[in-house]
Scaffold this active site. Structure first.
Site, mmCIF file in Angstrom:
data_model
loop_
_atom_site.group_PDB
_atom_site.id
_atom_site.type_symbol
_atom_site.label_atom_id
_atom_site.label_comp_id
_atom_site.label_asym_id
_atom_site.label_seq_id
_atom_site.Cartn_x
_atom_site.Cartn_y
_atom_site.Cartn_z
ATOM 1 N N GLY A 150 0.819 -1.210 0.000
ATOM 2 C CA GLY A 150 0.000 0.000 0.000
ATOM 3 C C GLY A 150 0.846 1.250 0.000
ATOM 4 O O GLY A 150 2.052 1.204 -0.220
ATOM 5 N N ASN A 151 0.199 2.388 0.216
ATOM 6 C CA ASN A 151 0.910 3.669 0.263
ATOM 7 C C ASN A 151 0.275 4.568 1.325
ATOM 8 O O ASN A 151 -0.705 4.184 1.965
ATOM 9 C CB ASN A 151 0.908 4.323 -1.120
ATOM 10 N N ARG A 152 0.843 5.740 1.505
ATOM 11 C CA ARG A 152 0.467 6.604 2.636
ATOM 12 C C ARG A 152 -0.701 7.543 2.354
ATOM 13 O O ARG A 152 -0.948 8.456 3.136
ATOM 14 C CB ARG A 152 1.679 7.447 3.054
ATOM 15 N N SER A 153 -1.402 7.387 1.246
ATOM 16 C CA SER A 153 -2.496 8.322 0.962
ATOM 17 C C SER A 153 -3.644 8.162 1.966
ATOM 18 O O SER A 153 -4.105 7.058 2.217
ATOM 19 C CB SER A 153 -3.034 8.077 -0.454
#
Ligand code: CTP
Ligand code: CA
Length: 260
Positions: A33-36
Site C-alpha cells: 500500500g501507500n500513505r495516501s
C-alpha cells in the site's frame, strides 16, 4: 462558509473523483500500500458537490464518511478502482464532464496473491515477491476515443531527483515554500511533472511536492497546477510545453480543491 453559500457554478455537471490509496493483496492478511489518506480527493468531491455537481467518489481505503451529497463507491486494489471508474464513465445516465484522479494507484501488484497466509518457516529463506504492472488508469481515460470527459485531471506526487540538502537547517526551521520554482528541488519536481503531463495526456496536473513529509496524510496541501501550453506557445517551445496556471500556497485541502 456553509457549503450552500458557494456559487452553484457546477450545476448540471457530472464529476468523478478518485481518492485514497490502493492496497494490492499479497495474501489474505497483507497488502502493498501507500500513505495516501484520501483527504485531498474527499475535499475535491465535497467542493464539487457543494458547487452543484453530481459527484461520484471512487474511494480506495478511505476512512472518512461520505461527504454530503456525494455517491461513494468503495474499492480496494487498482484493478477494482479501474473497473469502478470505467463503470461510472460508461454509465448510461450520462457522460462525465470532469474526472479528477487524486487516488494514489499502486504502479505494481504482486503477480499472484497467495490464497493462504505466507508463513515464516524456521530457517527458511525470505520470500521473493514477483510484481506485475497495473494498468495506468489516468492515461487510459485521457486517451479514450469514446466518452472521454472534457476535463481530465491528474495528480503528481514528486520528491524531485535529489533531496534538498538544507545545509545548516535544523528541524525547527520552516520548510522551503512548496511552490517556489527557484528552489532546486522544486525545479526538478516541475521538470518531472512536465514530462508526466505530456505522457499521461491529461488537461491539468496537480503537482504536489512530497519530500520532507509534505502532503501525504497531512491536513494541508500546497500545489502547482500545470496545463499543456496554448497552441501559440507550443509553436515556440515544442509539443510537450507546459505552463503553470496557478500556484496554490500551503493551506486546507478544500482550498486546493476549489482551485482545481
Ligand atoms: N495513476 C493511474 N494509474 C496508475 C498509476 C497512476 O491512474 N497505475 C494516476 C494517479 O492517480 C495520478 C497520476 O496517475 O493522478 C500520476 O501518478 P504518479 O504515480 O505520480 O505517476 P506515474 O506515471 O505512476 O509515475 P511515477 O513513476 O512517478 O510513480
Ligand atoms: Ca506511480
Amino acid at each position: 462558509r456553509r457549503p450552500d453559500a458557494l456559487p452553484h457554478d457546477l450545476a448540471g455537471r457530472r464529476v468523478l473523483v478518485t481518492a485514497g490509496g490502493t492496497r494490492e493483496p499479497l495474501d489474505p492478511v497483507r497488502y502493498l500500500g501507500n500513505r495516501s489518506s484520501g483527504r485531498q480527493g474527499w475535499a475535491l468531491a465535497l467542493v464539487a458537490a457543494a458547487r452543484g455537481a453530481a459527484v461520484t467518489l471512487v474511494a480506495a481505503n478511505v476512512e472518512e464518511v461520505a461527504p454530503p451529497g456525494v455517491t461513494v463507491v468503495p474499492v480496494g486494489d487498482a484493478r477494482e478502482l479501474s473497473a469502478a471508474v470505467d463503470s461510472v464513465l460508461d454509465d448510461p445516465a450520462g457522460p462525465v464532464d470532469a474526472v479528477v484522479m487524486a487516488a494514489a494507484v499502486a504502479d505494481f501488484r504482486p503477480a499472484a496473491a497467495a490464497e493462504v497466509k505466507i508463513k515464516k518457516l524456521p530457517g527458511g529463506a525470505p520470500p521473493v515477491v514477483e510484481l506485475v504492472e497495473n494498468p495506468d488508469i489516468l492515461a487510459g481515460i485521457a486517451h479514450r476515443t469514446e466518452r472521454r470527459p472534457a476535463v481530465v485531471v491528474g495528480f503528481a506526487a514528486e520528491t524531485g531527483a535529489a533531496t534538498g540538502s538544507r545545509t545548516g537547517a535544523t528541524a525547527a526551521d520552516p520548510l522551503p515554500d512548496a511552490t517556489d520554482a527557484s528552489d532546486p528541488v522544486m525545479a526538478s519536481v516541475l521538470e518531472y511533472a512536465r514530462q508526466k503531463l505530456a505522457r499521461k495526456g491529461c488537461d491539468l496536473l496537480v503537482v504536489n511536492r512530497v519530500d520532507q513529509g509534505r502532503a501525504f496524510g497531512a491536513p494541508d496541501n500546497a500545489a502547482v497546477l500545470l496545463a499543456p501550453a496554448r497552441a501559440d506557445h507550443r509553436a515556440d517551445h515544442g509539443a510537450d510545453a507546459a505552463q503553470v496556471v496557478a500556484e496554490v500556497p500551503l493551506g486546507p485541502k478544500t482550498v486546493l480543491a476549489a482551485a482545481v
